[in-house]
Enzyme design. Structure first.
Site, PDB file in Angstrom:
ATOM      1  N   GLY A   8       0.843  -1.199   0.000  1.00  0.00           N
ATOM      2  CA  GLY A   8       0.000   0.000   0.000  1.00  0.00           C
ATOM      3  C   GLY A   8       0.873   1.242   0.000  1.00  0.00           C
ATOM      4  O   GLY A   8       1.699   1.423   0.906  1.00  0.00           O
ATOM      5  N   ALA A   9       0.697   2.092  -1.026  1.00  0.00           N
ATOM      6  CA  ALA A   9       1.530   3.304  -1.132  1.00  0.00           C
ATOM      7  C   ALA A   9       0.686   4.538  -0.881  1.00  0.00           C
ATOM      8  O   ALA A   9       0.664   5.480  -1.673  1.00  0.00           O
ATOM      9  CB  ALA A   9       2.187   3.361  -2.506  1.00  0.00           C
ATOM     10  N   GLY A  10      -0.022   4.547   0.233  1.00  0.00           N
ATOM     11  CA  GLY A  10      -0.847   5.695   0.590  1.00  0.00           C
ATOM     12  C   GLY A  10      -0.184   6.533   1.661  1.00  0.00           C
ATOM     13  O   GLY A  10       1.053   6.563   1.791  1.00  0.00           O
ATOM     14  N   GLY A  12       0.056   6.121   4.751  1.00  0.00           N
ATOM     15  CA  GLY A  12       0.851   5.352   5.701  1.00  0.00           C
ATOM     16  C   GLY A  12       2.006   4.643   5.019  1.00  0.00           C
ATOM     17  O   GLY A  12       3.156   4.711   5.462  1.00  0.00           O
ATOM     18  N   CYS A 160     -15.293   7.603   9.324  1.00  0.00           N
ATOM     19  CA  CYS A 160     -14.565   8.727   8.738  1.00  0.00           C
ATOM     20  C   CYS A 160     -15.608   9.780   8.390  1.00  0.00           C
ATOM     21  O   CYS A 160     -16.335   9.625   7.412  1.00  0.00           O
ATOM     22  CB  CYS A 160     -13.844   8.208   7.498  1.00  0.00           C
ATOM     23  SG  CYS A 160     -12.917   9.434   6.594  1.00  0.00           S
ATOM     24  N   GLY A 312      -5.194  11.072   8.975  1.00  0.00           N
ATOM     25  CA  GLY A 312      -3.925  11.034   8.278  1.00  0.00           C
ATOM     26  C   GLY A 312      -2.746  11.133   9.240  1.00  0.00           C
ATOM     27  O   GLY A 312      -1.758  10.420   9.096  1.00  0.00           O
ATOM     28  N   CYS A 346      -6.718  17.176  13.528  1.00  0.00           N
ATOM     29  CA  CYS A 346      -7.334  17.103  12.216  1.00  0.00           C
ATOM     30  C   CYS A 346      -7.858  18.480  11.824  1.00  0.00           C
ATOM     31  O   CYS A 346      -8.658  19.078  12.557  1.00  0.00           O
ATOM     32  CB  CYS A 346      -8.465  16.075  12.232  1.00  0.00           C
ATOM     33  SG  CYS A 346      -9.142  15.808  10.608  1.00  0.00           S
ATOM     34  N   LYS A 386      -4.255  24.184   6.698  1.00  0.00           N
ATOM     35  CA  LYS A 386      -4.494  22.943   5.950  1.00  0.00           C
ATOM     36  C   LYS A 386      -3.855  23.010   4.561  1.00  0.00           C
ATOM     37  O   LYS A 386      -3.231  22.055   4.110  1.00  0.00           O
ATOM     38  CB  LYS A 386      -5.998  22.693   5.837  1.00  0.00           C
ATOM     39  CG  LYS A 386      -6.294  21.416   5.110  1.00  0.00           C
ATOM     40  CD  LYS A 386      -7.579  20.774   5.528  1.00  0.00           C
ATOM     41  CE  LYS A 386      -7.671  19.419   4.852  1.00  0.00           C
ATOM     42  NZ  LYS A 386      -8.585  18.525   5.452  1.00  0.00           N
TER      43      LYS A 386
HETATM   44  C1  LIG Z   1     -12.017  12.044   1.185  1.00  0.00           C
HETATM   45  C2  LIG Z   1     -11.164  11.887   2.407  1.00  0.00           C
HETATM   46  C3  LIG Z   1     -10.658  13.034   3.009  1.00  0.00           C
HETATM   47  C4  LIG Z   1      -9.879  12.927   4.148  1.00  0.00           C
HETATM   48  N1  LIG Z   1      -9.412  14.060   4.744  1.00  0.00           N
HETATM   49  C5  LIG Z   1      -8.613  13.952   5.809  1.00  0.00           C
HETATM   50  C6  LIG Z   1      -8.099  15.137   6.429  1.00  0.00           C
HETATM   51  O1  LIG Z   1      -8.406  16.254   6.012  1.00  0.00           O
HETATM   52  N2  LIG Z   1      -7.266  14.981   7.487  1.00  0.00           N
HETATM   53  C7  LIG Z   1      -6.944  13.760   7.965  1.00  0.00           C
HETATM   54  O2  LIG Z   1      -6.154  13.666   8.924  1.00  0.00           O
HETATM   55  N3  LIG Z   1      -7.419  12.630   7.414  1.00  0.00           N
HETATM   56  C8  LIG Z   1      -8.241  12.704   6.348  1.00  0.00           C
HETATM   57  N4  LIG Z   1      -8.731  11.567   5.773  1.00  0.00           N
HETATM   58  C9  LIG Z   1      -8.257  10.272   6.279  1.00  0.00           C
HETATM   59  C10 LIG Z   1      -6.915   9.927   5.622  1.00  0.00           C
HETATM   60  O3  LIG Z   1      -7.025  10.060   4.226  1.00  0.00           O
HETATM   61  C11 LIG Z   1      -6.536   8.522   6.007  1.00  0.00           C
HETATM   62  O4  LIG Z   1      -6.272   8.529   7.388  1.00  0.00           O
HETATM   63  C12 LIG Z   1      -5.291   8.029   5.288  1.00  0.00           C
HETATM   64  O5  LIG Z   1      -5.414   8.117   3.891  1.00  0.00           O
HETATM   65  C13 LIG Z   1      -5.014   6.604   5.698  1.00  0.00           C
HETATM   66  O6  LIG Z   1      -3.828   6.184   5.131  1.00  0.00           O
HETATM   67  P1  LIG Z   1      -3.641   4.654   4.729  1.00  0.00           P
HETATM   68  O7  LIG Z   1      -2.247   4.526   4.261  1.00  0.00           O
HETATM   69  O8  LIG Z   1      -4.123   3.790   5.819  1.00  0.00           O
HETATM   70  O9  LIG Z   1      -4.657   4.453   3.498  1.00  0.00           O
HETATM   71  P2  LIG Z   1      -4.625   5.140   2.069  1.00  0.00           P
HETATM   72  O10 LIG Z   1      -4.025   6.486   2.098  1.00  0.00           O
HETATM   73  O11 LIG Z   1      -6.002   4.981   1.549  1.00  0.00           O
HETATM   74  O12 LIG Z   1      -3.653   4.216   1.229  1.00  0.00           O
HETATM   75  C14 LIG Z   1      -3.901   2.851   1.026  1.00  0.00           C
HETATM   76  C15 LIG Z   1      -3.167   2.430  -0.227  1.00  0.00           C
HETATM   77  O13 LIG Z   1      -3.186   1.011  -0.315  1.00  0.00           O
HETATM   78  C16 LIG Z   1      -3.418   0.660  -1.658  1.00  0.00           C
HETATM   79  N5  LIG Z   1      -3.963  -0.702  -1.705  1.00  0.00           N
HETATM   80  C17 LIG Z   1      -5.198  -1.098  -1.327  1.00  0.00           C
HETATM   81  N6  LIG Z   1      -5.327  -2.419  -1.540  1.00  0.00           N
HETATM   82  C18 LIG Z   1      -4.144  -2.860  -2.045  1.00  0.00           C
HETATM   83  C19 LIG Z   1      -3.680  -4.114  -2.461  1.00  0.00           C
HETATM   84  N7  LIG Z   1      -4.445  -5.213  -2.429  1.00  0.00           N
HETATM   85  N8  LIG Z   1      -2.418  -4.200  -2.942  1.00  0.00           N
HETATM   86  C20 LIG Z   1      -1.611  -3.115  -3.005  1.00  0.00           C
HETATM   87  N9  LIG Z   1      -2.009  -1.866  -2.625  1.00  0.00           N
HETATM   88  C21 LIG Z   1      -3.271  -1.764  -2.151  1.00  0.00           C
HETATM   89  C22 LIG Z   1      -4.380   1.726  -2.167  1.00  0.00           C
HETATM   90  O14 LIG Z   1      -4.360   1.785  -3.585  1.00  0.00           O
HETATM   91  C23 LIG Z   1      -3.825   2.968  -1.500  1.00  0.00           C
HETATM   92  O15 LIG Z   1      -2.848   3.577  -2.288  1.00  0.00           O
HETATM   93  C24 LIG Z   1      -9.573  11.642   4.678  1.00  0.00           C
HETATM   94  C25 LIG Z   1     -10.107  10.498   4.081  1.00  0.00           C
HETATM   95  C26 LIG Z   1     -10.901  10.623   2.960  1.00  0.00           C
HETATM   96  C27 LIG Z   1     -11.493   9.374   2.336  1.00  0.00           C
END
Ligand SMILES: Cc1cc2nc3c(=O)[nH]c(=O)nc-3n(C[C@H](O)[C@H](O)[C@H](O)COP(=O)(O)OP(=O)(O)OC[C@H]3O[C@@H](n4cnc5c(N)ncnc54)[C@H](O)[C@@H]3O)c2cc1C
Length: 434
Positions: A8-10, A12, A160, A312, A346, A386
């Site tokens: 996962g390249a999000g 986190g 969320c 985030g 946040c 922000k």
């Molecule tokens: C619309 C929106 C707005 C938000 N605004 C805020 C904000 O203003 N402030 C705040 O603090 N938080 C905010 N959040 C929450 C924040 O975005 C999340 O806390 C954060 O993105 C979580 O990070 P993560 O790495 O867990 O997931 P993500 O950032 O979602 O990353 C997960 C990654 O895993 C990848 N993935 C999934 N399945 C697989 C697989 N099988 N194989 C390989 N890769 C895979 C996905 O493609 C994605 O790139 C918001 C959330 C949303 C939905």
């Protein structure tokens, strides 16, 4: 060659891969497995959906980043994991073996729990993925040409809520700027027990400030409510009321992604991964997890069950601690292990103003049921903060930085947030509620 893998390249996963690259020696491989070719700054999708900025503004190419920062990139989604055999399978059947893995795959979106919900065959918009945000933007442009009632909300079980408030209040602002607000009655419908709850109870001022904002903007609020079904242009509620809409954006509840749900013993019944305070899986020692994929139990049950937000900034702290601890496990750092405190800030942007919600920590002390501090503050500075944070985050991603010391210092100096503490020995009590 020893290998640490991040799935996962999000928000986190990518910073965690950078941290691992920083901690581990050169002869140790850091592999990043990504389901998409781009990194997306998910919080920016609210503005993308409203047409305030292009999607490219919140994305960066993962191939270029991986090359520049010495990561091995596998750009295919994980389809299966064998945590006992330390082997991952990706789409196409290729396998990747690992010594340690960090799972940061965010959420799968549970639209199927409500008939008619969601953009894939349903009738509501979502802003949770880049594809959804683009679809929501197209629908928004059509809506502006033919305005009608606007409904924004969250499904029962959602955890969320911040993005729903942001979309709601930024949409209101947008409509006012265009002189269309008179023609658009706006309703917010939510399972939260009160407006401004956002999945965290008892945050000082949060209810008052958010209620005040809704009243100022003339938005009808329906709280403690379940959406039961969605029909074309009608949202059905548990109390029998039907809300007509010309545009509806409803955040779904989340679950873990499918390869976690398909792996016996890895996740809970929803596919969220249990972890100990150091972010390590209690049964599979080579598995750590961070971000939305982690199991955190809501400590304050509400009449309609809702999840705990995983913001985030909480995600970054979990990912940084997990990367540090994996480096300790792999013998590259001396220890002690780190525990993310889950003290969270946040920023929610609502057009010309915004609210900063602070919960330190998000999970209250299991013994006293209290937090060290929790409060909300409102002001235009939140909007500037922000926007500045987003630019800063995208720069960090470009330059390969995780969670640098000056950011930790800034959070401590400005908001009294302490993100980490050293872990006691492994037998430590679990993160409250996990
Ligand atoms: C619309 C929106 C707005 C938000 N605004 C805020 C904000 O203003 N402030 C705040 O603090 N938080 C905010 N959040 C929450 C924040 O975005 C999340 O806390 C954060 O993105 C979580 O990070 P993560 O790495 O867990 O997931 P993500 O950032 O979602 O990353 C997960 C990654 O895993 C990848 N993935 C999934 N399945 C697989 C697989 N099988 N194989 C390989 N890769 C895979 C996905 O493609 C994605 O790139 C918001 C959330 C949303 C939905």
């Amino acid at each position: 060659m020893a290998r640490a893998v991040v799935i996962g390249a999000g928000l986190g996963g990518l910073p965690a891969a950078y941290e691992l690259r920083h901690h581990l020696p050169k002869d140790c491989d850091v592999t990043l497995i990504a389901g998409e070719p781009q990194f997306t700054f998910i919080p920016g999708l609210v503005q993308v959906a409203l047409g305030h900025k292009p999607l490219e503004h919140v994305q960066q190419d993962l191939h270029a980043l991986a090359r520049r920062h010495h990561l091995t990139l596998v750009d295919r989604a994980v389809t299966a994991i064998d945590p006992a055999g330390r082997r991952i399978t990706v789409a196409g059947g290729e396998t990747v073996d690992y010594d340690q893995v960090l799972i940061a795959t965010g959420a799968a979106l549970a639209f199927d729990l409500i008939p008619g919900l969601g953009p894939h065959g349903g009738h509501t918009q979502s802003i949770c993925t880049p594809e959804h945000a683009l679809q929501a933007r197209e629908a928004w442009q059509r809506f502006l040409e033919e305005p009608g009632p606007l409904v924004v909300g969250a499904a029962p079980g959602a955890g969320c809520f911040g993005p729903a408030y942001e979309f709601l209040l930024m949409a209101d602002h947008d409509l006012r700027r265009r002189g269309l607000r008179e023609r658009v009655p706006i309703t917010y419908v939510t399972p939260e027990p009160y407006v401004g709850h956002l999945g965290v109870s008892g945050v000082k001022n949060a209810r008052e400030l958010t209620t005040q904002l809704m009243a100022e903007r003339g938005i009808e609020v329906i709280d403690s409510m379940r959406i039961t079904a969605v029909e074309p242009q009608r949202l059905l509620l548990e109390n029998g009321r039907a809300l007509p809409f010309g545009y509806a954006m409803v955040l779904p509840s989340f679950r873990g992604v499918s390869f976690i749900r398909d792996c016996p013993g890895l996740g809970d019944e929803k596919g969220f991964i249990p972890v100990d305070p150091t972010m390590r899986h209690p049964r599979f020692e080579s598995v750590h997890a961070a971000g939305v994929s982690v199991k955190l139990v809501q400590p304050d049950p509400t009449p309609i069950p809702i999840g705990l937000p995983k913001s985030g900034q909480m995600t970054e702290a979990m990912a940084t601690a997990a990367a540090h601890n994996i480096a300790v496990e792999m013998g590259a750092l001396p220890g002690p292990l780190q525990v993310p405190t889950l003290e969270a800030l946040c920023f929610a942007e609502f057009g010309p103003t915004g609210i900063a919600y602070i919960a330190a920590p998000v999970l209250p002390d299991p013994e006293t049921g209290r937090r060290r501090s929790s409060y909300a503050v409102r002001g235009p500075w939140v909007v500037w903060a922000k926007a500045a944070f987003e630019e800063y985050f995208m720069l960090k991603i470009r330059y390969g930085a995780g969670l640098p010391w000056f950011e930790r210092l800034g959070l401590r100096a400005l908001f009294r947030l302490r993100l980490f503490r050293p872990a006691p020995p492994r037998q430590a009590p679990q993160i409250a509620g996990t």
